[in-house]
Design an enzyme around this catalytic site. Structure first.
Site, PDB file in Angstrom:
ATOM      1  N   GLU A  29      -3.689   1.852  -2.972  1.00  0.00           N
ATOM      2  CA  GLU A  29      -3.773   3.234  -2.967  1.00  0.00           C
ATOM      3  C   GLU A  29      -3.176   3.975  -3.542  1.00  0.00           C
ATOM      4  O   GLU A  29      -2.417   4.877  -3.306  1.00  0.00           O
ATOM      5  CB  GLU A  29      -3.683   3.431  -1.161  1.00  0.00           C
ATOM      6  CG  GLU A  29      -4.462   3.007  -0.269  1.00  0.00           C
ATOM      7  CD  GLU A  29      -4.568   3.642   0.708  1.00  0.00           C
ATOM      8  OE1 GLU A  29      -5.718   5.062   0.928  1.00  0.00           O
ATOM      9  OE2 GLU A  29      -4.578   3.848   1.805  1.00  0.00           O
ATOM     10  N   ASN A  51      -6.170  -4.267   5.818  1.00  0.00           N
ATOM     11  CA  ASN A  51      -7.428  -4.128   6.367  1.00  0.00           C
ATOM     12  C   ASN A  51      -8.094  -4.625   7.911  1.00  0.00           C
ATOM     13  O   ASN A  51      -8.901  -4.545   8.760  1.00  0.00           O
ATOM     14  CB  ASN A  51      -8.852  -2.492   6.237  1.00  0.00           C
ATOM     15  CG  ASN A  51      -7.791  -1.752   5.966  1.00  0.00           C
ATOM     16  OD1 ASN A  51      -6.532  -1.722   6.932  1.00  0.00           O
ATOM     17  ND2 ASN A  51      -8.117  -0.928   5.013  1.00  0.00           N
ATOM     18  N   ASP A  58       2.492   4.269   4.818  1.00  0.00           N
ATOM     19  CA  ASP A  58       1.790   4.291   6.561  1.00  0.00           C
ATOM     20  C   ASP A  58       2.280   2.832   6.278  1.00  0.00           C
ATOM     21  O   ASP A  58       2.691   2.068   7.503  1.00  0.00           O
ATOM     22  CB  ASP A  58       0.872   4.671   7.455  1.00  0.00           C
ATOM     23  CG  ASP A  58       0.120   4.771   6.285  1.00  0.00           C
ATOM     24  OD1 ASP A  58       0.104   4.739   5.237  1.00  0.00           O
ATOM     25  OD2 ASP A  58      -1.305   5.413   6.528  1.00  0.00           O
ATOM     26  N   HIS A  59       2.586   1.721   5.414  1.00  0.00           N
ATOM     27  CA  HIS A  59       2.817   0.524   5.304  1.00  0.00           C
ATOM     28  C   HIS A  59       4.105  -0.128   4.840  1.00  0.00           C
ATOM     29  O   HIS A  59       4.569   1.115   3.827  1.00  0.00           O
ATOM     30  CB  HIS A  59       1.260  -0.454   4.311  1.00  0.00           C
ATOM     31  CG  HIS A  59       0.170   0.338   4.258  1.00  0.00           C
ATOM     32  ND1 HIS A  59      -0.512  -0.414   5.544  1.00  0.00           N
ATOM     33  CD2 HIS A  59      -0.588   1.103   4.491  1.00  0.00           C
ATOM     34  CE1 HIS A  59      -1.656  -0.241   5.272  1.00  0.00           C
ATOM     35  NE2 HIS A  59      -2.332   0.967   5.113  1.00  0.00           N
ATOM     36  N   ASP A 112      -3.801  -5.221   0.656  1.00  0.00           N
ATOM     37  CA  ASP A 112      -4.441  -5.005   2.077  1.00  0.00           C
ATOM     38  C   ASP A 112      -5.745  -4.857   2.236  1.00  0.00           C
ATOM     39  O   ASP A 112      -6.573  -4.135   2.005  1.00  0.00           O
ATOM     40  CB  ASP A 112      -3.904  -3.240   2.040  1.00  0.00           C
ATOM     41  CG  ASP A 112      -4.617  -1.987   3.231  1.00  0.00           C
ATOM     42  OD1 ASP A 112      -4.984  -3.320   4.466  1.00  0.00           O
ATOM     43  OD2 ASP A 112      -4.398  -1.333   3.136  1.00  0.00           O
ATOM     44  N   ASP A 114      -1.463  -6.188   6.032  1.00  0.00           N
ATOM     45  CA  ASP A 114      -1.176  -6.419   4.846  1.00  0.00           C
ATOM     46  C   ASP A 114      -1.159  -8.062   4.665  1.00  0.00           C
ATOM     47  O   ASP A 114       0.096  -8.723   5.618  1.00  0.00           O
ATOM     48  CB  ASP A 114       0.038  -5.245   4.431  1.00  0.00           C
ATOM     49  CG  ASP A 114      -0.192  -4.880   4.268  1.00  0.00           C
ATOM     50  OD1 ASP A 114      -0.933  -3.400   3.722  1.00  0.00           O
ATOM     51  OD2 ASP A 114      -0.721  -3.499   5.697  1.00  0.00           O
ATOM     52  N   ASN A 146       1.045  -1.443   0.187  1.00  0.00           N
ATOM     53  CA  ASN A 146       0.553   0.288  -0.764  1.00  0.00           C
ATOM     54  C   ASN A 146       0.562   0.999   0.065  1.00  0.00           C
ATOM     55  O   ASN A 146       1.430   1.323   1.392  1.00  0.00           O
ATOM     56  CB  ASN A 146      -1.229  -0.603   1.224  1.00  0.00           C
ATOM     57  CG  ASN A 146      -2.465   1.105   1.411  1.00  0.00           C
ATOM     58  OD1 ASN A 146      -1.138   2.515   0.819  1.00  0.00           O
ATOM     59  ND2 ASN A 146      -2.160   1.165   2.023  1.00  0.00           N
TER      60      ASN A 146
END
Length: 255
Positions: free
Chosen positions: A34, A147, A245-246, A145, A216, A7
């Site tokens: 994303e 989530n 952030d991933h 991802d 992930d 991501n």
DNA sequence: ATGGCTTAAAAATTAAGA
């Protein structure tokens, strides 16, 4: 074959890091989430120069997925068939005989929001569709991802997160439903360090304090799991200046 | 303390992520 999912939280911002990732890790397939880029602005030229072809389904500002591959991807499919959704979250393609399903699963925001119920319905639709895909493709990987942190050991502070999105029982049921289709969480095929995460909050020095979640994942059919030799999280990408952030997740599977 | 960063939209704030 080395496969990866990342991501990137804006492909435009992360493109230099992605090109470095491709050059140094040399993956055969990379699933991006994303991307936040419309299809007419996808950086095909830059990726082609790096030796990667790309198929993608994007939109402005939000969501957006892509599959990068060294060899040609075929039988490209976008979205979850039968599940009407304007959000660009799914793309699938076949690369060298392996069916690759790239997913950016909904966040869910909070358990009392409409987005949470959209998330649950989205996962139900994903499971139904994957059941058909699995019947057609014994060599299939679902990467991206999700989530969802499947278990408490995938959460830095399970008490603090109890009941919230990413860990709530109904979400974890949805993740288990995917495993019950015959998929394996590749990360758990191997001994792993404690407190392994793939996402850390940008705020409050989340990465330095390892305040993260493992959300992930790379899920593999038995045929691929049997030939899987490693599954790792590339924390080094999270250490860079202006990171996503991933962190990327990677797996090696037999050809 | 419902915040703390980061991004994209747009032009100072707002929405969304996780």
């Amino acid at each position: 074959m080395k496969i990866a999912a990342w991501n990137v939280n804006s492909l435009k911002v992360r493109l230099p890091q992605l090109l470095d990732f491709l050059a140094t890790r040399r993956p055969d397939v990379v699933c991006l989430q994303e991307t936040k880029v419309p299809d007419d602005a996808f950086p095909s030229v830059e990726l082609s120069a790096a030796g990667y072809r790309a198929v993608f389904s994007g939109q402005k500002t939000y969501n957006g997925v892509a599959i990068l591959s060294r060899s040609q991807a075929t039988d490209v499919s976008v979205g979850i068939p039968g599940f009407g959704d304007e959000q660009k979250r799914v793309i699938a393609a076949t690369v060298e005989g392996t069916r690759v399903v790239c997913v950016y699963c909904p966040n869910g925001q909070s358990p009392d929001s409409d987005k949470y119920f959209y998330k649950l319905a989205w996962f139900d639709a994903l499971s139904l569709w994957l059941m058909e895909e699995l019947a057609r493709h014994p060599r299939l990987a679902v990467l991206g991802d999700f989530n969802i942190a499947p278990e408490d050991r995938d959460v830095h502070d399970p008490k603090a997160w109890e009941g919230s999105v990413h860990v709530s029982p109904r979400e974890r049921e949805r993740f288990q439903a995917l495993l019950q289709l015959g998929l394996k969480d590749s990360f758990r095929l191997f001994e792993q360090p404690e407190k392994s995460f793939s996402w850390w909050d940008y705020r409050m020095m989340g990465f330095r304090r390892n305040h993260g979640l493992r959300i992930d994942h790379i899920l593999l059919t038995d045929a691929l799991a049997a030939s899987c030799t490693s599954s790792t999280i590339d924390r080094d990408m999270r250490k860079l200046e202006r990171p996503s952030d991933h962190a990327p997740v990677l797996a090696e599977i037999g050809v």
